[in-house]
Design a protein around this motif. Structure first.
Motif, PDB file in Angstrom:
ATOM      1  N   PRO A   1       0.864  -1.177   0.000  1.00 10.94           N
ATOM      2  CA  PRO A   1       0.000   0.000   0.000  1.00 10.94           C
ATOM      3  C   PRO A   1       0.910   1.239   0.000  1.00 10.94           C
ATOM      4  N   PRO A   2       0.831   2.085  -1.008  1.00 13.93           N
ATOM      5  CA  PRO A   2       1.831   3.137  -1.200  1.00 13.93           C
ATOM      6  C   PRO A   2       1.506   4.517  -0.653  1.00 13.93           C
ATOM      7  N   THR A   3       0.440   4.686   0.102  1.00  8.94           N
ATOM      8  CA  THR A   3       0.075   6.056   0.491  1.00  8.94           C
ATOM      9  C   THR A   3       0.016   6.291   1.983  1.00  8.94           C
TER      10      THR A   3
ATOM     11  N   LEU B   1       8.885   2.352   1.708  1.00  7.00           N
ATOM     12  CA  LEU B   1       9.246   1.063   1.147  1.00  7.00           C
ATOM     13  C   LEU B   1       9.249   1.124  -0.382  1.00  7.00           C
ATOM     14  N   THR B   2       8.265   1.770  -0.961  1.00 10.00           N
ATOM     15  CA  THR B   2       8.184   1.879  -2.413  1.00 10.00           C
ATOM     16  C   THR B   2       9.403   2.608  -2.960  1.00 10.00           C
TER      17      THR B   2
ATOM     18  N   PRO C   1       7.883  -1.888  -8.364  1.00 11.58           N
ATOM     19  CA  PRO C   1       6.868  -2.484  -7.488  1.00 11.58           C
ATOM     20  C   PRO C   1       5.450  -2.335  -8.039  1.00 11.58           C
ATOM     21  N   ARG C   2       4.620  -3.276  -7.666  1.00  9.29           N
ATOM     22  CA  ARG C   2       3.185  -3.165  -7.904  1.00  9.29           C
ATOM     23  C   ARG C   2       2.600  -2.641  -6.600  1.00  9.29           C
TER      24      ARG C   2
ATOM     25  N   GLY D   1       6.427   2.434 -10.901  1.00  8.54           N
ATOM     26  CA  GLY D   1       5.708   1.289 -10.347  1.00  8.54           C
ATOM     27  C   GLY D   1       4.403   1.095 -11.092  1.00  8.54           C
ATOM     28  N   ASP D   2       3.745   0.002 -10.800  1.00  3.72           N
ATOM     29  CA  ASP D   2       2.457  -0.299 -11.411  1.00  3.72           C
ATOM     30  C   ASP D   2       1.382  -0.203 -10.339  1.00  3.72           C
ATOM     31  N   ALA D   3       0.468   0.742 -10.502  1.00  5.73           N
ATOM     32  CA  ALA D   3      -0.604   0.953  -9.526  1.00  5.73           C
ATOM     33  C   ALA D   3      -1.817   0.096  -9.906  1.00  5.73           C
ATOM     34  N   VAL D   4      -2.269  -0.712  -8.954  1.00  6.87           N
ATOM     35  CA  VAL D   4      -3.468  -1.527  -9.114  1.00  6.87           C
ATOM     36  C   VAL D   4      -4.450  -1.049  -8.053  1.00  6.87           C
TER      37      VAL D   4
END
Length: 93
Positions: free
Chosen positions: A3-5, A12-13, A23-24, A41-44
């Motif tokens: 979780p990037p936010t 970590l990202t 990273p995804r 990175g790839d956001a899903v």
């Protein structure tokens, strides 16, 4: 996959990107993703309490990082329980 936010995810990202990893990341709201990380990175889009999203998101990932519970949770115990329920393996049946 991370979780990037939140508090830990962006750090970590960035470390993963610096190490040469693409990273995804799983933001609930991709618009909140740090602009400097979007191209690396790839956001899903995913809600980590949505079982189907959690099961689909890894799709071949080599490693997973899961931060639990969400830092903004009003009730951390309930948030942890919801994440655990969403991310627990399915029972045969």
């Amino acid at each position: 996959m991370t979780p990037p936010t939140g508090d830990v995810g962006p750090r970590l990202t960035r470390l993963l990107v610096q190490a040469g990893v693409r990273p995804r990341v799983l933001p609930r709201d991709p618009a909140r993703l740090d602009g400097g990380l979007r191209d690396h990175g790839d956001a899903v889009p995913a809600d980590l309490t949505d079982r189907d999203a959690v099961l689909r998101a890894p799709g071949g990932a080599a490693a997973l990082d899961r931060v639990c519970p969400p830092t903004g949770a009003g009730d951390p115990a309930a948030a942890a329980a919801a994440l655990g329920e969403a991310q627990a393996p399915s029972s045969p049946g």
